[in-house]
Structure formats: C-alpha cells, structure tokens
Design an enzyme around this catalytic site. Structure first.
Site, mmCIF file in Angstrom:
data_model
loop_
_atom_site.group_PDB
_atom_site.id
_atom_site.type_symbol
_atom_site.label_atom_id
_atom_site.label_comp_id
_atom_site.label_asym_id
_atom_site.label_seq_id
_atom_site.Cartn_x
_atom_site.Cartn_y
_atom_site.Cartn_z
ATOM 1 C CG ASP A 25 -2.042 -1.002 1.296
ATOM 2 O OD1 ASP A 25 -1.985 -1.984 0.129
ATOM 3 O OD2 ASP A 25 -2.692 -1.299 2.125
ATOM 4 C CD GLU A 73 -7.029 -0.109 3.113
ATOM 5 O OE1 GLU A 73 -5.920 0.238 3.393
ATOM 6 O OE2 GLU A 73 -8.120 0.100 3.717
ATOM 7 C CE LYS A 130 -3.617 -4.402 1.329
ATOM 8 N NZ LYS A 130 -4.194 -3.585 2.193
ATOM 9 C CE LYS A 133 -7.903 -0.662 7.106
ATOM 10 N NZ LYS A 133 -7.850 0.646 6.376
ATOM 11 C CB VAL A 158 2.430 2.449 4.703
ATOM 12 C CG1 VAL A 158 3.925 3.271 4.818
ATOM 13 C CG2 VAL A 158 1.772 2.796 3.556
ATOM 14 C CB THR A 159 0.494 2.281 8.691
ATOM 15 O OG1 THR A 159 -0.641 1.724 9.142
ATOM 16 C CG2 THR A 159 -0.081 3.363 7.992
ATOM 17 C CB CYS A 163 -2.135 -2.712 5.360
ATOM 18 S SG CYS A 163 -3.777 -1.727 5.092
ATOM 19 C CD GLN A 203 4.493 -15.086 22.524
ATOM 20 O OE1 GLN A 203 3.872 -16.003 22.892
ATOM 21 N NE2 GLN A 203 3.629 -13.997 21.879
HETATM 22 N N1 TIU Z 1 -2.556 0.197 4.171
HETATM 23 C C1 TIU Z 1 -2.999 0.683 5.555
HETATM 24 O O1 TIU Z 1 -2.249 0.570 6.483
HETATM 25 N N2 TIU Z 1 -4.322 1.197 5.690
HETATM 26 C C2 TIU Z 1 -4.815 1.916 6.476
HETATM 27 O O2 TIU Z 1 -5.822 2.443 6.920
HETATM 28 N N3 TIU Z 1 -3.870 2.236 7.608
HETATM 29 C C3 TIU Z 1 -4.019 3.052 8.470
HETATM 30 O O3 TIU Z 1 -2.800 3.101 9.493
HETATM 31 N N4 TIU Z 1 -4.897 3.879 8.666
#
Ligand code: TIU
Length: 222
Positions: A25, A73, A130, A133, A158-159, A163, A203
């Site tokens: 993303d 996304e 997609k 997430k 990210v993030t 995701c 772990q």
């Molecule tokens: N790609 C992804 O992480 N989508 C999000 O909405 N991330 C947020 O941190 N909002």
C-alpha cells in the site's frame, strides 16, 4: 540460501528463488496530503520518509532477479466491496468514496489510489488490489504465490500495525516464512511501529522475523 545474520529474533535463511518482496500500500492516498491517511487526521510526512529506503531495497531485489508483489487498498467505484462499517466509522474529513484533491478517496483508478511514482510496478510484477487491510482477504494472492512456488515473503510498506501486520499474520497462518524490513515500513504512530516489530519477533518469532534493509541487501546475490 543466504543467511541474514542481523535478522531478529535469529538469522533468516533467504531463498530468493522461492521468495517474494511484498510492498504493501505505498499509495498516494496514504503518503500524500489530501488522501485517506490525512483524512483520518494523520501526519503523512512520517510515511513519505521511507520511500528512498523502500526504493533501494526494491532496486536491489529486482537486480538480483527477485519477484515483486505490490498491493493497493481500495474499493470499486460503486463501493460494493466496502462494508458500511468501514465507510461510516469515525469522523474523517473525507469518507471512502468522497471526492478529495486526489480524486475519490480510496477508490480504484483514482489518482490517490496509485502507487507513488518512485515505487511504481514494472512489467512482470504482480499488483494485488485488496478491499481490506490484509492482502489475502478477497484477493487472488495466495493462488498466485502457490503457482510460483513461493514460500517466503519479505515485507515493506505502510502502515506497520495496520495493513502490514494484518497481512503478515494472514501469511504466517498460511505457512509462509515472513520477514519485515524494519526501516522499510512506517506508521503514523512511532510507538505502534515499535510495538509491532516487538510483537512479530517475540516468543521465538511468533509471526516471523525483522531485519534492517542493509542486512537484506547485503544478503542478495550480486
Ligand atoms: N494500508 C493501511 O495500512 N491502511 C490503513 O488504513 N492504515 C492506517 O494506518 N490507517
């Protein structure tokens, strides 16, 4: 097999022929002002800062002959794949599907949905759109990985805690060996990134491994 000694919680044996670099993303909607990330009230400059590092790994991976998967996304223009629970939640400045400075927020084909130019996919690389997430939910990703005999996934993007982590957990449950590039991922919340790296490697590597980009690049065949 090339050993990444600096990986946590212990060295990772990279098998490039059966590995995919998965870039999650890296879209304008998350890293540029006026997009989805900013509409949620986030400072997007933190995410922009990793683009050179992600590009460095991407170029080294491509030069070594490795295969690349990019994810995005986003939702269909009629929002039929966007649950109302996702669209209606919270008080964003713009909701999914609303018109913003980069087109309709998080809608496939709009300017904000595009991957940033520095990391644009090239011929032969897979792009997975997609609605969620996680990159495995409602996508052909697993089938594509199986067709190529992929068993290892190296993640950037990210993030970190949304995701990236969701996708890593989905992949881990499906039997993939997962490694997250520590400086190739970022969150709007530095404490969430740190916690995610710790959660992945705790772990005995309950979700997988992490490693710095320099260690990954050093392990790639010249
Ligand atoms: N790609 C992804 O992480 N989508 C999000 O909405 N991330 C947020 O941190 N909002």
């Amino acid at each position: 097999m090339r050993l990444i000694d600096a990986a946590r919680p212990f060295p990772f044996g990279l098998d490039l022929a059966h590995a995919a670099l998965v870039i999650i993303d890296m879209q304008r909607d998350f890293v540029e002002p006026g997009g989805f990330g900013a509409s949620l009230g986030n400072d997007v400059t933190r995410l922009q800062a990793i683009i050179p590092t992600v590009r460095g790994v991407l170029e080294a991976w491509r030069a070594a002959g490795g295969w690349v998967v990019h994810t995005r996304e986003g939702h269909r223009p009629d929002l039929s794949d966007c649950p109302s629970a996702k669209r209606e939640r919270g008080q964003p400045m713009l909701r999914i599907g609303d018109l913003g400075p980069m087109g309709r927020v998080l809608v496939i084909g709009e300017p904000g949905h595009a991957i940033v130019p520095a990391l644009a996919p090239v011929a032969g690389e897979l792009v997975i759109d997609k609605p969620g997430k996680g990159a495995f939910y409602a996508t052909p990703l697993q089938q594509a990985l199986q067709q190529r005999g992929i068993t290892q996934l190296v993640f950037m993007g990210v993030t970190t805690e949304v995701c990236v982590q969701t996708t890593m957990r989905e992949a881990n449950d499906r039997g993939y060996e997962c490694l997250l590039v520590e400086d190739g991922t970022e969150s709007y919340f530095p404490e969430f990134k740190a916690a995610t790296l710790a959660m992945i490697t705790a772990q005995g590597g309950i979700v997988g491994w992490t490693a710095p980009s320099a260690a990954l690049i050093a392990a790639l065949p010249a």
